[in-house]
Design a protein around this motif. Structure first.
Motif, short mmCIF file in Angstrom:
data_model
loop_
_atom_site.label_atom_id
_atom_site.label_comp_id
_atom_site.label_asym_id
_atom_site.label_seq_id
_atom_site.Cartn_x
_atom_site.Cartn_y
_atom_site.Cartn_z
N SER A 1 -0.05 -12.68 -4.91
CA SER A 1 0.78 -13.05 -3.76
C SER A 1 2.19 -12.50 -3.87
O SER A 1 2.90 -12.40 -2.85
CB SER A 1 0.83 -14.57 -3.62
OG SER A 1 1.50 -15.17 -4.72
N ARG A 2 2.64 -12.14 -5.06
CA ARG A 2 3.99 -11.62 -5.24
C ARG A 2 4.03 -10.10 -5.11
O ARG A 2 5.09 -9.50 -5.21
CB ARG A 2 4.55 -12.04 -6.59
CG ARG A 2 4.59 -13.57 -6.76
CD ARG A 2 5.54 -13.97 -7.84
NE ARG A 2 6.91 -13.56 -7.54
CZ ARG A 2 7.91 -13.60 -8.41
NH1 ARG A 2 7.70 -14.02 -9.65
NH2 ARG A 2 9.13 -13.19 -8.07
N LEU A 3 2.87 -9.51 -4.92
CA LEU A 3 2.78 -8.06 -4.71
C LEU A 3 2.50 -7.79 -3.24
O LEU A 3 1.93 -8.61 -2.54
CB LEU A 3 1.67 -7.47 -5.58
CG LEU A 3 1.85 -7.61 -7.09
CD1 LEU A 3 0.55 -7.31 -7.80
CD2 LEU A 3 2.97 -6.69 -7.57
N ASN A 4 2.87 -6.62 -2.78
CA ASN A 4 2.59 -6.27 -1.39
C ASN A 4 1.93 -4.90 -1.34
O ASN A 4 1.55 -4.35 -2.36
CB ASN A 4 3.89 -6.28 -0.55
CG ASN A 4 4.98 -5.42 -1.18
OD1 ASN A 4 4.69 -4.42 -1.82
ND2 ASN A 4 6.24 -5.81 -1.01
N GLY A 5 1.79 -4.38 -0.15
CA GLY A 5 1.20 -3.05 0.00
C GLY A 5 -0.27 -3.04 -0.37
O GLY A 5 -1.06 -3.83 0.15
N THR B 1 -2.46 -6.23 -0.99
CA THR B 1 -2.63 -7.23 0.05
C THR B 1 -4.10 -7.45 0.41
O THR B 1 -4.55 -8.59 0.59
CB THR B 1 -1.84 -6.85 1.32
OG1 THR B 1 -0.46 -6.70 0.96
CG2 THR B 1 -1.97 -7.92 2.39
N ASP C 1 -6.24 -10.89 0.33
CA ASP C 1 -6.92 -11.43 1.52
C ASP C 1 -8.35 -11.82 1.20
O ASP C 1 -8.84 -12.85 1.67
CB ASP C 1 -6.88 -10.40 2.65
CG ASP C 1 -5.48 -10.22 3.23
OD1 ASP C 1 -4.62 -11.08 2.97
OD2 ASP C 1 -5.26 -9.21 3.92
N ASP D 1 -2.00 4.37 -4.75
CA ASP D 1 -1.99 2.91 -4.63
C ASP D 1 -1.71 2.25 -5.98
O ASP D 1 -0.92 1.30 -6.08
CB ASP D 1 -3.33 2.41 -4.08
CG ASP D 1 -3.58 2.83 -2.65
OD1 ASP D 1 -2.60 3.09 -1.92
OD2 ASP D 1 -4.76 2.89 -2.25
N HIS E 1 1.85 2.46 -6.93
CA HIS E 1 2.67 1.54 -6.15
C HIS E 1 2.59 0.12 -6.73
O HIS E 1 3.62 -0.56 -6.88
CB HIS E 1 2.19 1.54 -4.69
CG HIS E 1 3.00 0.65 -3.80
ND1 HIS E 1 4.06 1.11 -3.04
CD2 HIS E 1 2.92 -0.69 -3.54
CE1 HIS E 1 4.59 0.11 -2.36
NE2 HIS E 1 3.90 -0.99 -2.65
N VAL E 2 1.37 -0.33 -7.05
CA VAL E 2 1.20 -1.67 -7.62
C VAL E 2 1.86 -1.76 -8.99
O VAL E 2 2.52 -2.76 -9.31
CB VAL E 2 -0.29 -2.04 -7.71
CG1 VAL E 2 -0.46 -3.39 -8.39
CG2 VAL E 2 -0.92 -2.07 -6.32
N GLY F 1 5.55 -2.25 -8.66
CA GLY F 1 5.86 -3.63 -8.30
C GLY F 1 5.74 -4.57 -9.49
O GLY F 1 6.57 -5.47 -9.68
#
Length: 397
Positions: free
Chosen positions: A157-161, A164, A168, A194, A197-198, A201
């Motif tokens: 939940s503290r990560l985005n992009g 996500t 979900d 991807d 990116h993670v 973060g």
């Protein structure tokens, strides 16, 4: 009793110094990852006989009843366990081992299709499962078992992009088993961009979070990515528990438990198999479908065991029929202490010096640290004395 010479494995993740130091030898500058002390056909230990050096598996096969005993021979038809020394200096592949049913079906399927055993794309090397446990001889770190659904949800939940979609799938399902399975499927679809990116973060969160567990989880992602840039296994580590074993502690990994060893030195005892299905942190073959089938998504967490203080012998007995491990420290240097087990046994001195004796060899043998023996079932009870510590693999009753 037979003195053993183990089968060396020089995987690139192995330490160049830990194993030689433990065995009392000189490093040769190349990785020394594992030393196999057993009778697996792809890497059997060897023994010296009056007619020369022989493979342990061939020695056992030549007179199975004498070496295995009637019960073990009838139940397993071979030495059912494999003992290893393990010396990772950097993370090795994130992996899982199949159930007995899956291993047998997968092995015979690949055999029927003519896939060579040495083929890098082969998934099943034999028809056996591979539950295992690690006993730490130094501080030992690894990833073991799934975190709970709530823990994973909090971390994602503290990560985005790119993360996500995985979050979900987890929050849309109240049942933790399919929720984690679908989350893993989503993460495995991340491409290199991807993943980067993670990882970025996670690196930031590891530096800024006030929660020690979050810092460890996010920091692990960053740590693994430095060893395996772009590998999705670094991100998958968010689903797993990071553990630390201090010397003398042990963790058991049953069929379907995801894990990855990170660093340290220890004993690894397992069913006599070489079946490994990989999730990531590797350049080797990944059979995604088989790996997902093998994983047990219904369990989470892990249990660390320690021998009680002052115990002369403590037995670590996992819920499998193939093996148990005893750790013994004789109370008095000159007083023999009888060990548990009376079938085929492998014993290694892990500290100091011990003297071992059997009915078949009353004069006995002296073992220094790193030296090991195979004790046939026909030799009867095994006793030790001395000022060291001995680890013994045996088949429980």
């Amino acid at each position: 009793m037979y003195r053993l010479t183990g089968s060396r494995r020089s995987y690139d993740w192995g330490s160049t110094t830990s194993m030689p130091e433990f065995l009392g030898g000189e490093p040769d500058g190349t990785p020394f990852a594992e030393l196999w002390l057993g009778a697996h056909p792809t890497g059997p230990a060897t023994v010296d006989t009056p007619t020369g050096t022989a493979r342990l598996d061939e020695i056992i096969e030549a007179d199975a009843t004498t070496h295995l005993g009637h019960e073990v021979q009838a139940k397993f038809g071979r030495l059912p366990y494999l003992l290893k020394l393990l010396a990772p200096v950097r993370p090795l592949s994130m992996q899982v081992h199949p159930s007995p049913e899956m291993a047998k079906a997968g092995f015979h399927d690949e055999e029927s299709r003519g896939v060579p055993l040495a083929d890098p794309a082969r998934s099943f090397k034999d028809e056996h499962h591979k539950p295992e446990m690690v006993y730490a001889l130094s501080r030992f770190e690894g990833l073991v078992g799934f975190r709970t659904k709530t823990q994973v949800q909090n971390l994602l939940s503290r990560l985005n992009g790119p993360a996500t979609a995985a979050l979900d799938t987890l929050t849309s399902d109240d049942d933790s088993a399919p929720g984690l399975q679908n989350t893993l499927r989503q993460l495995l679809q991340l491409n290199t961009t991807d993943v980067e990116h993670v990882v970025a973060g996670c690196r930031e969160l590891a530096a800024t979070s006030s929660d020690p567990e979050e810092r460890t989880a996010y920091g692990t992602v960053d740590e693994l990515a430095r060893f395996y840039p772009g590998d999705v296994g670094a991100v998958v580590s968010l689903l797993l528990n990071r553990i630390v074993l201090e010397p003398g502690q042990l963790v058991f990994l049953g069929d379907g438990t995801p894990h990855a060893y990170l660093s340290g030195f220890g004993l690894e005892l397992m069913a006599n198999s070489d079946n490994v299905l990989r999730l990531g942190l590797t350049s080797k073959h990944i059979d995604g479908d088989a790996m997902l089938e093998a994983l047990d998504f219904t369990s989470s967490g892990y249990d660390v065991e320690s021998a009680p203080k002052g115990a002369v012998t403590h037995v670590f007995a996992p819920p499998v029929p193939e093996y148990a491990l005893s750790i013994s420290q004789p109370e008095h240097m000159d007083v023999p202490h009888t060990l548990p087990g009376d079938g085929p046994r492998i014993l290694i001195c892990v500290d100091g010096t011990v003297h071992v004796m059997t009915d078949g060899e009353p004069q006995g043998l002296t073992l220094n640290r790193g030296e090991s023996i195979f004790v046939p079932a026909a030799d009867g009870p095994l006793t030790i004395k001395g000022s060291g510590t001995a680890a013994q693999a045996f088949v429980p009753e």
